[in-house]
Design a protein around this motif. Structure first.
Motif, PDB file in Angstrom:
ATOM      1  N   GLY A  23       9.672  -4.940   4.430  1.00 40.33           N
ATOM      2  CA  GLY A  23       8.251  -4.878   4.089  1.00 40.33           C
ATOM      3  C   GLY A  23       8.019  -4.097   2.821  1.00 40.33           C
ATOM      4  N   TYR A  24       7.304  -2.988   2.941  1.00 44.05           N
ATOM      5  CA  TYR A  24       6.984  -2.193   1.758  1.00 44.05           C
ATOM      6  C   TYR A  24       6.992  -0.718   2.093  1.00 44.05           C
ATOM      7  CZ  TYR A  24       2.303  -1.600   3.796  1.00 44.05           C
ATOM      8  OH  TYR A  24       1.252  -1.290   4.624  1.00 44.05           O
ATOM      9  N   GLU A  25       7.138   0.079   1.032  1.00 41.30           N
ATOM     10  CA  GLU A  25       6.968   1.516   1.116  1.00 41.30           C
ATOM     11  C   GLU A  25       6.070   1.940  -0.038  1.00 41.30           C
ATOM     12  OE1 GLU A  25       9.568   5.647   0.529  1.00 41.30           O
ATOM     13  OE2 GLU A  25      10.616   3.795   1.054  1.00 41.30           O
ATOM     14  N   VAL A  26       4.992   2.632   0.262  1.00 44.44           N
ATOM     15  CA  VAL A  26       4.125   3.170  -0.776  1.00 44.44           C
ATOM     16  C   VAL A  26       4.732   4.481  -1.249  1.00 44.44           C
ATOM     17  CG1 VAL A  26       1.818   3.966  -1.366  1.00 44.44           C
ATOM     18  CG2 VAL A  26       2.102   2.048   0.209  1.00 44.44           C
ATOM     19  N   LEU A  27       5.153   4.517  -2.504  1.00 49.77           N
ATOM     20  CA  LEU A  27       5.890   5.671  -3.024  1.00 49.77           C
ATOM     21  C   LEU A  27       4.961   6.792  -3.479  1.00 49.77           C
ATOM     22  CD1 LEU A  27       8.593   3.794  -5.147  1.00 49.77           C
ATOM     23  CD2 LEU A  27       8.813   4.689  -2.819  1.00 49.77           C
ATOM     24  N   THR A  28       3.738   6.454  -3.867  1.00 51.14           N
ATOM     25  CA  THR A  28       2.826   7.448  -4.449  1.00 51.14           C
ATOM     26  C   THR A  28       1.913   8.041  -3.376  1.00 51.14           C
ATOM     27  OG1 THR A  28       1.644   5.480  -5.229  1.00 51.14           O
ATOM     28  CG2 THR A  28       2.804   6.784  -6.877  1.00 51.14           C
ATOM     29  N   LEU A  29       2.533   8.624  -2.375  1.00 50.73           N
ATOM     30  CA  LEU A  29       1.798   9.311  -1.323  1.00 50.73           C
ATOM     31  C   LEU A  29       2.166  10.793  -1.344  1.00 50.73           C
ATOM     32  CD1 LEU A  29       2.160   6.808   1.660  1.00 50.73           C
ATOM     33  CD2 LEU A  29       0.135   7.182   0.233  1.00 50.73           C
ATOM     34  N   SER A  30       1.191  11.618  -1.009  1.00 50.83           N
ATOM     35  CA  SER A  30       1.399  13.066  -0.948  1.00 50.83           C
ATOM     36  C   SER A  30       0.465  13.622   0.119  1.00 50.83           C
ATOM     37  CB  SER A  30       1.130  13.703  -2.309  1.00 50.83           C
ATOM     38  OG  SER A  30      -0.188  13.408  -2.737  1.00 50.83           O
ATOM     39  N   ALA A  31       0.506  14.929   0.291  1.00 49.99           N
ATOM     40  CA  ALA A  31      -0.284  15.551   1.354  1.00 49.99           C
ATOM     41  C   ALA A  31      -1.777  15.280   1.206  1.00 49.99           C
ATOM     42  CB  ALA A  31      -0.026  17.052   1.377  1.00 49.99           C
ATOM     43  N   GLY A  32      -2.252  15.177  -0.039  1.00 49.24           N
ATOM     44  CA  GLY A  32      -3.681  14.989  -0.271  1.00 49.24           C
ATOM     45  C   GLY A  32      -4.112  13.556  -0.469  1.00 49.24           C
ATOM     46  N   SER A  33      -3.212  12.601  -0.309  1.00 50.96           N
ATOM     47  CA  SER A  33      -3.580  11.196  -0.509  1.00 50.96           C
ATOM     48  C   SER A  33      -4.605  10.746   0.523  1.00 50.96           C
ATOM     49  CB  SER A  33      -2.347  10.298  -0.393  1.00 50.96           C
ATOM     50  OG  SER A  33      -1.414  10.560  -1.404  1.00 50.96           O
ATOM     51  N   PRO A  34      -5.594   9.981   0.114  1.00 49.00           N
ATOM     52  CA  PRO A  34      -6.511   9.403   1.104  1.00 49.00           C
ATOM     53  C   PRO A  34      -5.720   8.535   2.084  1.00 49.00           C
ATOM     54  CG  PRO A  34      -7.362   9.112  -1.118  1.00 49.00           C
ATOM     55  CD  PRO A  34      -5.964   9.602  -1.256  1.00 49.00           C
ATOM     56  N   PRO A  35      -6.071   8.559   3.361  1.00 45.44           N
ATOM     57  CA  PRO A  35      -5.335   7.747   4.332  1.00 45.44           C
ATOM     58  C   PRO A  35      -5.576   6.262   4.104  1.00 45.44           C
ATOM     59  CG  PRO A  35      -7.281   8.700   5.339  1.00 45.44           C
ATOM     60  CD  PRO A  35      -7.176   9.312   3.975  1.00 45.44           C
ATOM     61  N   PRO A  36      -4.631   5.425   4.524  1.00 47.51           N
ATOM     62  CA  PRO A  36      -4.869   3.989   4.429  1.00 47.51           C
ATOM     63  C   PRO A  36      -6.088   3.599   5.254  1.00 47.51           C
ATOM     64  CG  PRO A  36      -2.561   4.458   4.904  1.00 47.51           C
ATOM     65  CD  PRO A  36      -3.300   5.749   5.078  1.00 47.51           C
ATOM     66  N   PRO A  37      -6.742   2.497   4.881  1.00 51.19           N
ATOM     67  CA  PRO A  37      -7.868   2.015   5.702  1.00 51.19           C
ATOM     68  C   PRO A  37      -7.420   1.688   7.123  1.00 51.19           C
ATOM     69  CG  PRO A  37      -7.790   0.891   3.572  1.00 51.19           C
ATOM     70  CD  PRO A  37      -6.510   1.654   3.705  1.00 51.19           C
ATOM     71  N   ALA A  38      -8.377   1.633   8.034  1.00 52.01           N
ATOM     72  CA  ALA A  38      -8.072   1.411   9.445  1.00 52.01           C
ATOM     73  C   ALA A  38      -7.404   0.063   9.678  1.00 52.01           C
ATOM     74  CB  ALA A  38      -9.359   1.516  10.264  1.00 52.01           C
ATOM     75  N   PHE A  39      -7.654  -0.904   8.781  1.00 53.57           N
ATOM     76  CA  PHE A  39      -7.090  -2.249   9.010  1.00 53.57           C
ATOM     77  C   PHE A  39      -5.614  -2.346   8.616  1.00 53.57           C
ATOM     78  CE2 PHE A  39      -9.132  -2.441   4.778  1.00 53.57           C
ATOM     79  CZ  PHE A  39      -8.059  -2.787   3.984  1.00 53.57           C
TER      80      PHE A  39
END
Length: 274
Positions: A253-269
């Motif tokens: 599938g995929y991995e989102v690499l640009t995530l950190s502690a302060g990243s907005p969470p993914p949408p509920a969907f």
């Protein structure tokens, strides 16, 4: 330029660079307030990238397709600026929306991400544009898996945006990224399913839709009759928003690499990525 596929070492390097880029946005978040200038935000980002992270701000002196080197360390695109807004001494005001676009180079690898910020409080229309652009990006991200096509990503973004009354900028797109700032493939934010490049494990690229509240047409900005070689605005002066993540195609599938502690969470969907 051919597409490059990241091996285990490359993926590890990209994870670090991309996390650092996202952490710059975490650091900037409490500073983006009414009365603060985008030049001040740029200075904060530059010092954090160079002095704290030991990294390099990729936009600084970058040429790209322009004949003028980009003069700042980040891009700050306010209100009707679509992309590549150059930080300046104009204070942000309550109700503005601003995109901060960060690219850092760490150990030769590039990490690229951007977020929208609402300055103080803003109109319902402005907040709706920012929220729906974020969701549009994630609709594209969810299409990433081996065997899918780049056209699947663009179609998902376009269908969602246009079905909600927005328009998609055509002239700028996502891109492959790694040792180079901008690599193949180009990642369009519109298109037809099953078309364009097939996705394969090890590909890393950005998904960064630019969504307008009005019509999709854009133009170069001319302040006092002078073009700066970078700033792009909506032709009808409507608001524009953009979000950006760098994504890795994995075996499943995929991995989102640009995530950190302060990243907005993914949408509920959004389903948990494989």
């Amino acid at each position: 330029m051919s597409i490059t596929y990241k091996d285990a070492e490359g993926v590890a390097g990209m994870r670090v660079a991309c996390r650092l880029a996202s952490e710059v946005l975490d650091y900037l978040t409490p500073h983006i307030l009414p009365g603060v200038t985008t030049n001040q935000i740029d200075k904060l980002a530059h010092d954090y990238i160079t002095q704290v992270q030991g990294a390099i701000p990729a936009p600084l002196n970058y040429m790209g397709a322009s004949s003028t080197p980009y003069p700042k360390s980040i891009c700050t695109s306010v209100n009707h600026v679509v992309c590549h807004g150059i930080p300046n001494d104009k204070p942000l005001k309550k109700g503005d929306i601003v995109n901060c676009d960060i690219t850092v180079i760490k150990d030769g690898w590039h990490g690229d991400t951007s977020r929208m910020f609402v300055v103080g409080d803003a109109s319902i229309a402005a907040k709706r544009l920012c929220a729906f652009t974020y969701d549009a990006m994630w609709h594209g991200i969810m299409k990433v898996k081996p065997g899918a096509h780049l056209g699947d990503i663009g179609f998902a973004i376009q269908r969602f945006a246009e079905s909600n009354g927005f328009s998609v900028v055509r002239e700028f797109c996502g891109h492959g990224i790694g040792r180079g700032f901008h690599e193949e493939p180009q990642v369009l934010h519109y298109g037809r399913p099953g078309t364009l490049e097939e996705l394969k494990p090890g590909m890393t690229f950005t998904i960064e839709p630019m969504i307008n509240a009005g019509k999709r047409e854009i133009k170069e900005d001319a302040k006092g009759g002078q073009y700066d070689g970078w700033t792009i605005v909506t032709r009808d002066h409507s608001l524009s928003a953009q979000w950006e993540h760098t994504v890795l195609v994995t075996e499943t599938g995929y991995e989102v690499l640009t995530l950190s502690a302060g990243s907005p969470p993914p949408p509920a969907f959004v389903d948990a990525p494989a």
